[in-house]
Design a protein around this motif. Structure first.
Motif, PDB file in Angstrom:
ATOM      1  N   ARG A   1       0.843  -1.189   0.000  1.00  0.00           N
ATOM      2  CA  ARG A   1       0.000   0.000   0.000  1.00  0.00           C
ATOM      3  C   ARG A   1       0.882   1.243   0.000  1.00  0.00           C
ATOM      4  O   ARG A   1       2.075   1.184   0.292  1.00  0.00           O
ATOM      5  N   HIS A   2       0.280   2.367  -0.334  1.00  0.00           N
ATOM      6  CA  HIS A   2       0.998   3.637  -0.319  1.00  0.00           C
ATOM      7  C   HIS A   2       0.144   4.664   0.386  1.00  0.00           C
ATOM      8  O   HIS A   2      -1.079   4.614   0.359  1.00  0.00           O
ATOM      9  N   ARG A   3       0.821   5.600   1.061  1.00  0.00           N
ATOM     10  CA  ARG A   3       0.151   6.666   1.806  1.00  0.00           C
ATOM     11  C   ARG A   3       0.818   7.992   1.473  1.00  0.00           C
ATOM     12  O   ARG A   3       2.036   8.038   1.291  1.00  0.00           O
ATOM     13  N   PRO A   4       0.061   9.092   1.426  1.00  0.00           N
ATOM     14  CA  PRO A   4       0.678  10.401   1.223  1.00  0.00           C
ATOM     15  C   PRO A   4       1.603  10.751   2.394  1.00  0.00           C
ATOM     16  O   PRO A   4       1.300  10.409   3.550  1.00  0.00           O
ATOM     17  N   VAL A   5       2.730  11.375   2.100  1.00  0.00           N
ATOM     18  CA  VAL A   5       3.684  11.740   3.155  1.00  0.00           C
ATOM     19  C   VAL A   5       3.038  12.681   4.163  1.00  0.00           C
ATOM     20  O   VAL A   5       3.212  12.536   5.368  1.00  0.00           O
ATOM     21  N   GLY A   6       2.245  13.634   3.700  1.00  0.00           N
ATOM     22  CA  GLY A   6       1.619  14.604   4.593  1.00  0.00           C
ATOM     23  C   GLY A   6       0.302  14.148   5.187  1.00  0.00           C
ATOM     24  O   GLY A   6      -0.359  14.897   5.894  1.00  0.00           O
ATOM     25  N   GLY A   7      -0.118  12.909   4.926  1.00  0.00           N
ATOM     26  CA  GLY A   7      -1.388  12.414   5.427  1.00  0.00           C
ATOM     27  C   GLY A   7      -2.530  12.793   4.493  1.00  0.00           C
ATOM     28  O   GLY A   7      -2.340  13.466   3.487  1.00  0.00           O
ATOM     29  N   GLY A   8      -3.704  12.335   4.813  1.00  0.00           N
ATOM     30  CA  GLY A   8      -4.875  12.630   4.007  1.00  0.00           C
ATOM     31  C   GLY A   8      -5.244  11.483   3.086  1.00  0.00           C
ATOM     32  O   GLY A   8      -4.673  10.394   3.158  1.00  0.00           O
ATOM     33  N   ALA A   9      -6.182  11.745   2.202  1.00  0.00           N
ATOM     34  CA  ALA A   9      -6.669  10.721   1.281  1.00  0.00           C
ATOM     35  C   ALA A   9      -5.635  10.442   0.196  1.00  0.00           C
ATOM     36  O   ALA A   9      -4.861  11.319  -0.186  1.00  0.00           O
ATOM     37  N   THR A  10      -5.625   9.214  -0.316  1.00  0.00           N
ATOM     38  CA  THR A  10      -4.605   8.825  -1.279  1.00  0.00           C
ATOM     39  C   THR A  10      -4.793   9.476  -2.640  1.00  0.00           C
ATOM     40  O   THR A  10      -3.839   9.601  -3.385  1.00  0.00           O
ATOM     41  N   HIS A  11      -5.996   9.904  -2.988  1.00  0.00           N
ATOM     42  CA  HIS A  11      -6.244  10.475  -4.309  1.00  0.00           C
ATOM     43  C   HIS A  11      -6.064  11.993  -4.354  1.00  0.00           C
ATOM     44  O   HIS A  11      -6.066  12.581  -5.427  1.00  0.00           O
ATOM     45  N   VAL A  12      -5.905  12.622  -3.207  1.00  0.00           N
ATOM     46  CA  VAL A  12      -5.772  14.072  -3.153  1.00  0.00           C
ATOM     47  C   VAL A  12      -4.305  14.455  -3.389  1.00  0.00           C
ATOM     48  O   VAL A  12      -3.398  13.803  -2.904  1.00  0.00           O
ATOM     49  N   ARG A  13      -4.074  15.506  -4.136  1.00  0.00           N
ATOM     50  CA  ARG A  13      -2.739  16.022  -4.444  1.00  0.00           C
ATOM     51  C   ARG A  13      -1.846  14.921  -5.029  1.00  0.00           C
ATOM     52  O   ARG A  13      -0.886  14.486  -4.408  1.00  0.00           O
ATOM     53  N   PRO A  14      -2.146  14.456  -6.253  1.00  0.00           N
ATOM     54  CA  PRO A  14      -1.404  13.343  -6.845  1.00  0.00           C
ATOM     55  C   PRO A  14       0.061  13.650  -7.136  1.00  0.00           C
ATOM     56  O   PRO A  14       0.844  12.734  -7.365  1.00  0.00           O
ATOM     57  N   GLU A  15       0.470  14.908  -7.100  1.00  0.00           N
ATOM     58  CA  GLU A  15       1.858  15.244  -7.395  1.00  0.00           C
ATOM     59  C   GLU A  15       2.769  15.148  -6.169  1.00  0.00           C
ATOM     60  O   GLU A  15       3.983  15.246  -6.298  1.00  0.00           O
ATOM     61  N   GLU A  16       2.211  14.951  -4.974  1.00  0.00           N
ATOM     62  CA  GLU A  16       3.018  14.876  -3.759  1.00  0.00           C
ATOM     63  C   GLU A  16       3.618  13.484  -3.563  1.00  0.00           C
ATOM     64  O   GLU A  16       3.086  12.495  -4.049  1.00  0.00           O
ATOM     65  N   PRO A  17       4.735  13.390  -2.826  1.00  0.00           N
ATOM     66  CA  PRO A  17       5.382  12.095  -2.592  1.00  0.00           C
ATOM     67  C   PRO A  17       4.520  11.154  -1.749  1.00  0.00           C
ATOM     68  O   PRO A  17       3.651  11.599  -0.985  1.00  0.00           O
ATOM     69  N   ARG A  18       4.767   9.865  -1.903  1.00  0.00           N
ATOM     70  CA  ARG A  18       4.033   8.823  -1.179  1.00  0.00           C
ATOM     71  C   ARG A  18       5.011   7.917  -0.436  1.00  0.00           C
ATOM     72  O   ARG A  18       6.118   7.654  -0.904  1.00  0.00           O
ATOM     73  N   VAL A  19       4.581   7.420   0.723  1.00  0.00           N
ATOM     74  CA  VAL A  19       5.348   6.429   1.478  1.00  0.00           C
ATOM     75  C   VAL A  19       4.881   5.053   1.020  1.00  0.00           C
ATOM     76  O   VAL A  19       3.681   4.784   0.949  1.00  0.00           O
ATOM     77  N   LEU A  20       5.820   4.167   0.697  1.00  0.00           N
ATOM     78  CA  LEU A  20       5.506   2.814   0.231  1.00  0.00           C
ATOM     79  C   LEU A  20       5.617   1.855   1.412  1.00  0.00           C
ATOM     80  O   LEU A  20       6.628   1.844   2.112  1.00  0.00           O
TER      81      LEU A  20
ATOM     82  N   ASN B   1       5.375  10.463  -6.787  1.00  0.00           N
ATOM     83  CA  ASN B   1       4.005  10.912  -7.052  1.00  0.00           C
ATOM     84  C   ASN B   1       3.048   9.711  -6.981  1.00  0.00           C
ATOM     85  O   ASN B   1       3.471   8.575  -6.767  1.00  0.00           O
ATOM     86  N   LEU B   2       1.771   9.982  -7.185  1.00  0.00           N
ATOM     87  CA  LEU B   2       0.741   8.954  -7.083  1.00  0.00           C
ATOM     88  C   LEU B   2       0.895   7.880  -8.160  1.00  0.00           C
ATOM     89  O   LEU B   2       0.758   6.698  -7.883  1.00  0.00           O
ATOM     90  N   ALA B   3       1.218   8.270  -9.386  1.00  0.00           N
ATOM     91  CA  ALA B   3       1.343   7.292 -10.478  1.00  0.00           C
ATOM     92  C   ALA B   3       2.452   6.284 -10.198  1.00  0.00           C
ATOM     93  O   ALA B   3       2.280   5.076 -10.403  1.00  0.00           O
ATOM     94  N   ALA B   4       3.590   6.746  -9.705  1.00  0.00           N
ATOM     95  CA  ALA B   4       4.697   5.839  -9.386  1.00  0.00           C
ATOM     96  C   ALA B   4       4.324   4.925  -8.223  1.00  0.00           C
ATOM     97  O   ALA B   4       4.669   3.734  -8.212  1.00  0.00           O
ATOM     98  N   ALA B   5       3.603   5.452  -7.240  1.00  0.00           N
ATOM     99  CA  ALA B   5       3.189   4.640  -6.095  1.00  0.00           C
ATOM    100  C   ALA B   5       2.186   3.573  -6.516  1.00  0.00           C
ATOM    101  O   ALA B   5       2.255   2.432  -6.056  1.00  0.00           O
ATOM    102  N   GLN B   6       1.268   3.903  -7.400  1.00  0.00           N
ATOM    103  CA  GLN B   6       0.301   2.917  -7.880  1.00  0.00           C
ATOM    104  C   GLN B   6       0.978   1.830  -8.700  1.00  0.00           C
ATOM    105  O   GLN B   6       0.612   0.659  -8.611  1.00  0.00           O
ATOM    106  N   ALA B   7       1.989   2.195  -9.481  1.00  0.00           N
ATOM    107  CA  ALA B   7       2.731   1.195 -10.252  1.00  0.00           C
ATOM    108  C   ALA B   7       3.464   0.246  -9.311  1.00  0.00           C
ATOM    109  O   ALA B   7       3.494  -0.966  -9.533  1.00  0.00           O
ATOM    110  N   TRP B   8       4.046   0.768  -8.234  1.00  0.00           N
ATOM    111  CA  TRP B   8       4.731  -0.074  -7.250  1.00  0.00           C
ATOM    112  C   TRP B   8       3.727  -1.001  -6.547  1.00  0.00           C
ATOM    113  O   TRP B   8       3.997  -2.177  -6.370  1.00  0.00           O
ATOM    114  N   ALA B   9       2.584  -0.469  -6.152  1.00  0.00           N
ATOM    115  CA  ALA B   9       1.573  -1.262  -5.450  1.00  0.00           C
ATOM    116  C   ALA B   9       1.027  -2.371  -6.332  1.00  0.00           C
ATOM    117  O   ALA B   9       0.614  -3.429  -5.838  1.00  0.00           O
ATOM    118  N   ALA B  10       1.039  -2.184  -7.654  1.00  0.00           N
ATOM    119  CA  ALA B  10       0.550  -3.203  -8.574  1.00  0.00           C
ATOM    120  C   ALA B  10       1.572  -4.303  -8.799  1.00  0.00           C
ATOM    121  O   ALA B  10       1.291  -5.272  -9.512  1.00  0.00           O
TER     122      ALA B  10
END
Length: 93
Positions: A42-61, A77-86
């Motif tokens: 799974r991935h989470r936004p570094v600053g917290g919040g919903a996973t779909h908000v602010r797709p350009e911000e970094p994510r914790v894997l 960003n969100l696209a790279a995190a989704q590719a990793w999660a897949a």
């Protein structure tokens, strides 16, 4: 259909809890080792919040290690995190 009825065919087992062999003495142990809802990465936004908000911000894997989700790295960003999660490789590694 009842108010809390699960959608889908009534003879289909629920995916919320894995099926357990009643004859296996270690069944409770194996059930605790399964990731929630069978989500092993799974991935989470570094600053917290919903996973779909602010797709350009970094994510914790966070992969599932058998007991809990543990931080493994970050994605830019969100696209790279989704590719990793897949099932893809970790970004930058």
């Amino acid at each position: 259909m009842g108010r809390h009825a699960r959608p889908g065919p009534p003879d289909q087992p629920s995916r919320a809890a894995p099926s357990i062999d009643p004859d296996d003495p270690l069944a409770p142990y194996h059930r605790r080792r399964c990731a929630p809802m069978d989500v092993y990465r799974r991935h989470r936004p570094v600053g917290g919040g919903a996973t779909h908000v602010r797709p350009e911000e970094p994510r914790v894997l966070e992969p599932w290690d058998g007991f809990a989700y543990v931080p493994e790295g970050t994605a830019p960003n969100l696209a790279a995190a989704q590719a990793w999660a897949a099932g893809g490789p970790a970004p930058g590694g």
